[in-house]
Design a protein around this motif. Structure first.
Motif, PDB file in Angstrom:
ATOM      1  N   SER A   1      72.221  79.913  50.992  1.00 28.46           N
ATOM      2  CA  SER A   1      71.894  79.146  52.033  1.00 28.46           C
ATOM      3  C   SER A   1      70.802  79.862  52.713  1.00 28.46           C
ATOM      4  O   SER A   1      70.400  81.039  52.626  1.00 28.46           O
ATOM      5  N   VAL A   2      70.323  79.109  53.938  1.00 28.68           N
ATOM      6  CA  VAL A   2      69.371  79.569  54.833  1.00 28.68           C
ATOM      7  C   VAL A   2      69.886  80.937  55.713  1.00 28.68           C
ATOM      8  O   VAL A   2      69.227  81.888  55.541  1.00 28.68           O
TER       9      VAL A   2
ATOM     10  N   LEU B   1      77.002  72.083  48.744  1.00 33.49           N
ATOM     11  CA  LEU B   1      75.376  72.743  48.749  1.00 33.49           C
ATOM     12  C   LEU B   1      75.081  73.095  49.981  1.00 33.49           C
ATOM     13  O   LEU B   1      74.118  74.054  49.932  1.00 33.49           O
ATOM     14  N   ASN B   2      75.610  72.663  51.226  1.00 36.25           N
ATOM     15  CA  ASN B   2      74.971  72.971  52.280  1.00 36.25           C
ATOM     16  C   ASN B   2      75.960  73.869  53.210  1.00 36.25           C
ATOM     17  O   ASN B   2      76.701  73.324  54.284  1.00 36.25           O
ATOM     18  N   PRO B   3      76.430  75.108  52.959  1.00 37.04           N
ATOM     19  CA  PRO B   3      77.204  75.822  53.738  1.00 37.04           C
ATOM     20  C   PRO B   3      77.107  76.086  55.137  1.00 37.04           C
ATOM     21  O   PRO B   3      77.986  76.076  55.959  1.00 37.04           O
ATOM     22  N   ASP B   4      75.766  76.052  55.424  1.00 34.74           N
ATOM     23  CA  ASP B   4      75.463  76.430  56.803  1.00 34.74           C
ATOM     24  C   ASP B   4      75.951  74.986  57.718  1.00 34.74           C
ATOM     25  O   ASP B   4      76.380  75.186  58.801  1.00 34.74           O
ATOM     26  N   GLY B   5      75.366  73.886  57.163  1.00 35.60           N
ATOM     27  CA  GLY B   5      75.823  72.637  57.609  1.00 35.60           C
ATOM     28  C   GLY B   5      77.242  72.426  57.904  1.00 35.60           C
ATOM     29  O   GLY B   5      77.815  71.935  58.843  1.00 35.60           O
ATOM     30  N   ALA B   6      78.019  72.929  56.638  1.00 38.47           N
ATOM     31  CA  ALA B   6      79.293  72.679  56.636  1.00 38.47           C
ATOM     32  C   ALA B   6      80.003  73.447  57.944  1.00 38.47           C
ATOM     33  O   ALA B   6      80.862  72.890  58.506  1.00 38.47           O
TER      34      ALA B   6
ATOM     35  N   ASN C   1      70.803  71.277  57.451  1.00 36.91           N
ATOM     36  CA  ASN C   1      70.762  72.656  57.257  1.00 36.91           C
ATOM     37  C   ASN C   1      70.438  73.520  58.302  1.00 36.91           C
ATOM     38  O   ASN C   1      70.103  72.941  59.572  1.00 36.91           O
ATOM     39  N   ALA C   2      70.565  74.792  58.196  1.00 37.74           N
ATOM     40  CA  ALA C   2      70.193  75.785  59.225  1.00 37.74           C
ATOM     41  C   ALA C   2      68.638  75.576  59.833  1.00 37.74           C
ATOM     42  O   ALA C   2      68.416  76.110  60.763  1.00 37.74           O
TER      43      ALA C   2
END
Length: 381
Positions: A47-48, A111-116, A123-124
């Motif tokens: 991720s970002v 797919l978006n672990p930062d958003g999770a 996202n970040a």
């Protein structure tokens, strides 16, 4: 496969370590490690903020199905159901080997672990990944595109969650599950691959109607090539949008989770057993389009400045100490004819006051209001 069989499988294979609305890499990494001796688990990108993005592959069939969840980090119900599905398919006693013999599944659980982690849609970099299908400006978007290019799916499952505001048509029935066979051109042409997606949705809807009659909706299919589903559909891959919505008193989305699980199994079983060419797509058109007819709470007939009004309240989902709290917020004060509350009560012409004893106003946030000198909870019973 009967509904009773699926419900039994769910009870036997529900992943109990996943619960409520906050699901992150920290929750799924131990589960993937435990499953890694039974399927392929790989890190397919970052991720970002450098969090790993995991991919899971199982099955050895010719029909390839790509599934991705939590593209929007705060939409976790479909992720919970993915692990229920994995537990089921990897258990020989489930008698579902035919699905893995006919199909190969590639699944991106988050797919978006930062958003999770931050419990946000974006996202970040503050980008909505579901509007980045053309620009591919974000590392998460590139990860999905690379897997899509390399895996070459025959079906795509785009897995999401939706807010409590949606109804199945202009009714007092919430859209507990919603689907969409996305458009692939401006004219929203009913193409061959859209017909295939519609046929699969029709199968899921038929099963769901037995459990939640009149509580399945479809989204408007207005075309937007920046959306991932529209892009993949435009490349002639049958793509299905899944939306996990609200069922009465199920703010944890645990019953909806079971319905998503049912939808996974029904659709994958159908894909495994059927040569789908889209001839049976017409049932899709019978599913009502989603409308925005709900508030979480509606207070009817409140006295507001000598007039009688309704008060519409929506819950704000807040991440507090790694738990999602629901904070009621006043959104509308007006006559709300044609709108419904998941929880309603009648003020009977009395003033509704805030915690300080002042008339309630838009943007007021609190779990309680005061009516007739009594504290009334705004949280659904």
């Amino acid at each position: 496969m009967t509904l009773q069989q699926i419900q039994k499988l769910f009870l036997e294979h529900k992943e109990t370590r996943l619960y409520h609305r906050y699901i992150t890499n920290n929750h799924i990494a131990p589960l993937l490690e435990k499953l890694s001796n039974k399927l392929i688990v790989e890190t397919i990108g970052q991720s970002v903020l450098g969090a790993p993005i995991y991919g899971v592959k199982l099955g050895n069939g010719d029909k390839r199905v790509l599934m991705w969840s939590q593209m929007h980090g705060n939409e976790s119900t479909t992720t919970k159901a993915i692990f229920d599905l994995l537990n089921t398919l990897l258990d020989d006693k489930s008698n579902l080997n035919h699905i893995l013999e006919a199909c190969t599944l590639y699944i991106i659980p988050i797919l978006n672990p930062d958003g999770a982690k931050s419990y946000t849609r974006i996202n970040a970099n503050n980008i909505d990944l579901n509007r980045d299908a053309q620009n591919l400006s974000q590392p998460e978007s590139k990860v999905l595109r690379n897997i899509y290019n390399n895996f070459k799916p025959h079906f795509c499952y785009n897995l999401h969650g939706q807010r409590t505001i949606f109804s199945a048509g202009k009714t007092n029935k919430p859209a507990t599950i919603s689907f969409l066979a996305p458009a692939q051109d401006e004219a929203c042409t009913i193409t061959r691959n859209r017909k295939v997606a519609m046929e699969v949705i029709g199968v899921m809807n038929e099963a769901l109607q037995e459990i939640i009659p009149n509580q399945v909706g479809v989204y408007d299919d207005a075309f937007n090539l920046n959306c991932v589903g529209d892009t993949f559909q435009s490349e002639n891959i049958p793509t299905i949008l899944f939306e996990a919505g609200h069922f009465k008193d199920d703010y944890e989305r645990e019953f909806t989770r079971e319905l998503i699980y049912l939808s996974y199994l029904k659709s994958l079983n159908y894909i495994a057993e059927t040569n789908i060419i889209g001839d049976n797509y017409e049932a899709y058109s019978l599913i009502p389009e989603n409308e925005k007819c709900f508030y979480d709470v509606v207070i009817r007939n409140a006295k507001i400045n000598e007039a009688t009004m309704d008060i519409g309240i929506l819950y704000q989902e807040r991440l507090i100490k790694n738990y999602i709290e629901f904070i009621p917020k006043v959104e509308k004060i007006e006559k709300l004819d044609g709108f419904y509350g998941h929880y309603e009560f009648d003020a009977k012409g009395e003033e509704v006051l805030d915690e300080s004893g002042h008339p309630i106003q838009i943007n007021y946030e609190n779990v309680f209001v005061i009516l007739n000198n009594e504290k009334i909870s705004l949280l659904s019973k």
